[in-house]
Design an enzyme around this catalytic site. Structure first.
Site, short mmCIF file in Angstrom:
data_model
loop_
_atom_site.label_atom_id
_atom_site.label_comp_id
_atom_site.label_asym_id
_atom_site.label_seq_id
_atom_site.Cartn_x
_atom_site.Cartn_y
_atom_site.Cartn_z
N TYR A 260 0.71 -1.44 -0.01
CA TYR A 260 -0.06 0.37 -0.18
C TYR A 260 0.69 0.94 -0.22
O TYR A 260 0.38 2.66 -1.07
CB TYR A 260 -1.02 0.19 1.19
CG TYR A 260 -2.21 -0.71 1.26
CD1 TYR A 260 -3.04 -0.73 -0.19
CD2 TYR A 260 -2.39 -1.92 1.87
CE1 TYR A 260 -3.79 -1.62 -0.41
CE2 TYR A 260 -3.21 -2.55 1.93
CZ TYR A 260 -4.32 -3.01 0.69
OH TYR A 260 -5.44 -3.40 0.41
N GLU B 132 2.83 -31.15 16.97
CA GLU B 132 2.13 -29.76 15.76
C GLU B 132 0.99 -29.50 16.09
O GLU B 132 0.68 -27.54 15.70
CB GLU B 132 1.10 -31.01 15.01
CG GLU B 132 1.09 -30.68 13.27
CD GLU B 132 1.22 -31.53 12.64
OE1 GLU B 132 0.99 -32.46 12.85
OE2 GLU B 132 -0.22 -31.63 12.22
N ASP C 289 1.45 -34.93 14.01
CA ASP C 289 0.51 -36.50 13.33
C ASP C 289 1.38 -37.90 12.58
O ASP C 289 2.22 -36.98 11.83
CB ASP C 289 -0.71 -35.57 12.12
CG ASP C 289 -1.80 -35.15 13.80
OD1 ASP C 289 -1.39 -35.05 14.95
OD2 ASP C 289 -2.38 -34.13 12.84
#
Lengths: 360, 360
Positions: A104, A194, A246
């Protein structure tokens, strides 16, 4: 090795000098009546190399030239000077900005970017060209890093923070992690997990006491700030770092990006990768040994595992064996699956057994 | 009004009694030789009502019966007793579990769920049946809440936390926010912002000093813990709460869920909604007034805005005008778009002007 009196100020000066040097090289070209040209290291896949010694991806030595003599490159050169100048101001005033904010701000430069992707790429160009990370340049990621719980004392500016006394969700690693000093600690290791579900489980079961550990809640793929934090605890504090995710290809990948970095960020892996970090689990062997509740591997999981098997980062025997075993059993399991044996099992049984195995 | 000596213990006792009562009602039915039956308030759309006085969605008075006399409902009744018992143990031992953990724990019940969606729905059944939120029942969301920066002193267990001294990323609202005590503060208001980019901007520009405010970084859609925190600062500390999001239908929605709750959670909106919270911006009027960089509304934005216009929560004139104006200009803008005028502009100019407008 003598320590710099004020490492933060020294780093700041180095970055400013790098940026000034970039501008100076343009001025020098002009004063020698040569066409200003920059060499920009290539980030293309052909220039990303896995370094066996360093144990992470690095950039090779190919580079591209960007020249004011090429009409198509004039705007890009101008934008790069603006971005450099913007970063020099950020570093001088000890401020930071997000890439979105810079996009911006660039509206006022009269040579704006057509979209944010363009300005992001230009910021990466600047990183590789001057050899400084975007954080060094004051361009901060929006996202915060992981949560940290455990007995470590940190200092941010004038504020001292004890990550054992920051609330149940712990201390949040800020994008400006490089400005944080490690004042002291009383832990023997770091265990990163995790999910925040597992993080809260470990806090609740007092895993930080039982294993004399820091607990780091990764919140999925580790943010840059998290990777930087883990690298710093590994190198500065010499603490072993373990990762428990996992038991699926995504969990493996999250761990490996911490350990050996990503190809996409080859130019900053020296700051982010922690090759000494170790994957604790959940492995395919754990799934079998602990008879965990599982889900069937989806087609996409199988494909992903086959990709990982060919990836140089997974070259060692343990990884190869585990990937093969997961493909063979055709199953995956989540961290929280240990709750099958009760909420405490993961801390009372699984972690002690795995730590024993990996540390002895 | 006399304060309970130990509100935490009292709340715990109430929850345990509610759960015991549920079991007792089954026992009573049996001892009266009646078929055990439970009345479960309906959460269907037909039973979700916008309460004009309360200014949020509530559940109506419809309910369904679940009976051991119906073969199809026997398993569900059994599961509900198991979930109740699991929650009673959690509350008694002052532990918590995620819904995911409960799903895995249920593997040992001999009447497991076919998938997690089923166990999630059953947990909601239990919430509405006993009239306690999942947090009261010890079933914690995985996700942490927002980041808080500013002069407030909190107490979690034995630990006192100053959200001005928790690091640049602030204090993280934990899922167990109801166990946190507000010890003291030195602020006049609370400003919640959608992105962590804006949060860090406000910390850096010292907005907490300039506006004597807490800064809350929502990280997109506010987590339950965040909504509970904002409700508590609004009701317990009587602080005005302002929300500043992106100027688009998603930003409006994030604000409105904080203000008037969601239809989906009608049964807990009395704990989560903050009807006195106010939307500060970015409004369509701001986009025009500040000549912000914009993106064109996509088709999905236009559809969404038309939906919002019909939603009872957006019934007041200001919302109706702003929705109409946004549809008319066909544009949306992000929070960070103020950087067009420099990084400091949002704190030096925009916020003071908006606060002046809304507070006077």
């Amino acid at each position: 090795m003598s320590k710099p009196l004020n490492p933060k100020k020294e780093k700041k000066d180095i970055t400013i000098n790098k940026l000034k040097g970039l501008g100076q090289s343009i001025v020098d070209d002009v004063s020698k009546n040569e066409i200003p040209t920059l060499n920009i290291p290539s980030r293309g896949t052909g220039n990303i190399v896995y370094d066996e010694d360093k144990r992470y991806y690095v950039l090779g030595d190919r580079y591209g030239k960007r020249s004011l003599g090429n009409v198509k490159q004039i705007k890009k050169m101008g934008q790069m000077m603006h971005v450099s100048n913007f970063c020099k101001n950020l570093v001088s005033t000890e401020k930071t900005a997000t890439l979105r904010e810079m996009y911006y701000v660039s509206e006022g430069w009269g040579m704006g970017f057509s979209d944010q992707n363009e300005s992001n790429i230009l910021a990466e160009d600047l990183e590789v060209t001057v050899g400084a990370s975007r954080e060094d340049l004051g361009l901060m990621p929006e996202e915060d890093g992981a949560s940290v719980y455990g007995d470590i004392l940190l200092k941010e500016g004038d504020v001292e923070i004890n990550a054992l006394k920051s609330g149940k969700s712990g201390y949040t690693i800020s994008p400006t992690i490089d400005e944080v000093e490690f004042i002291g600690h009383n832990v023997e290791r770091v265990i990163a997990v995790e999910t925040m579900g597992m993080f809260h489980r470990m806090v609740q079961e007092e895993a930080y006491k039982k294993f004399n550990t820091l607990i780091v809640g990764l919140k999925g793929q580790a943010a840059r700030a998290t990777r930087r934090f883990l690298k710093r605890v590994s190198t500065e504090l010499k603490l072993p770092v373990y990762i428990c995710n996992d038991g699926d290809p995504w969990g493996f990948h999250i761990a490996m990006v911490i350990i050996s970095g990503s190809a996409k960020l080859a130019h900053v892996n020296h700051d982010l990768a922690t090759p000494d970090a170790k994957f604790l689990g959940v492995t395919a062997s754990d799934i079998v040994k602990y008879e965990l509740p599982t889900d069937k591997l989806k087609e996409v999981d199988v494909l992903r595992l086959k990709e990982l098997a060919k990836d140089p980062r997974y070259r060692n025997k343990q990884w190869q064996d585990e990937i093969k075993k997961m493909l063979k059993i055709g199953k995956k399991a989540e961290q929280q699956a240990f709750s099958k044996y009760g909420l405490e099992y993961v801390v009372d049984t699984y972690f002690p057994e795995k730590l024993e195995e990996i540390e002895n």
